[in-house]
Design a protein around this motif. Sequence first.
Motif, PDB file in Angstrom:
ATOM      1  N   SER A 102      24.560  22.142  60.268  1.00 27.07           N
ATOM      2  CA  SER A 102      24.240  22.880  59.044  1.00 27.07           C
ATOM      3  C   SER A 102      23.476  22.010  58.050  1.00 27.07           C
ATOM      4  N   GLU A 162      20.480  29.394  55.064  1.00 30.01           N
ATOM      5  CA  GLU A 162      21.269  28.206  55.388  1.00 30.01           C
ATOM      6  C   GLU A 162      22.428  28.017  54.416  1.00 30.01           C
ATOM      7  N   GLN A 205      24.967  30.381  55.742  1.00 33.37           N
ATOM      8  CA  GLN A 205      25.595  29.801  56.948  1.00 33.37           C
ATOM      9  C   GLN A 205      26.631  28.748  56.556  1.00 33.37           C
ATOM     10  N   LEU A 211      20.762  37.806  61.531  1.00 34.98           N
ATOM     11  CA  LEU A 211      21.077  36.807  62.549  1.00 34.98           C
ATOM     12  C   LEU A 211      21.115  37.465  63.919  1.00 34.98           C
ATOM     13  N   LEU A 221      25.370  32.732  64.374  1.00 29.92           N
ATOM     14  CA  LEU A 221      26.358  32.421  63.335  1.00 29.92           C
ATOM     15  C   LEU A 221      27.103  31.148  63.729  1.00 29.92           C
ATOM     16  N   ARG A 222      26.799  30.042  63.044  1.00 37.16           N
ATOM     17  CA  ARG A 222      27.415  28.757  63.380  1.00 37.16           C
ATOM     18  C   ARG A 222      28.932  28.790  63.225  1.00 37.16           C
TER      19      ARG A 222
END
Length: 158
Positions: A10, A26, A29, A72, A77-78
Amino acid sequence: MDAVRLILLSRRALAGSVEGRQIMAEAWQSCALAQAIGSRLAVSGPPELRGEALGLTELAGSGCGILGAPPLGVGDLRAARLTELGDAHESLHRLGGLLGEVGIALVGLASAADEEATYWQCMEAIDAADEARDRVLEMLRRLAVRDQVLTERDAAAG
């Protein structure tokens, strides 16, 4: 994937963002990741952190709501890739750094914003990221106190 690796991903993605939409995506995220880490700590973290972890989850969720979910793709999706926290101290230390960087990136975006709505969206998201970072710092403080008590207990027993 463990929390530290996701945080590092990230941080790199945020640092590589130059366009306003990228920065907002970001930042979102990062808030989603903070929310996931807070949830994990609230459920399975050290008992001393559970209340603050719930607060982190709420504040990071607020940041996500303010920023609005970016479009997304599946697997983008982290936060969904979080499988383990690893060392709570290291994860929180790095998460605090990430949230600070989110705030800085959003300050830059707000100062260059042409639209008043974007400016205020950034300002509200900065507040949410800052408050989430405060929760992280409080959890780090509580871990330090716990570690000191355990060290003193071990020294007294030894």
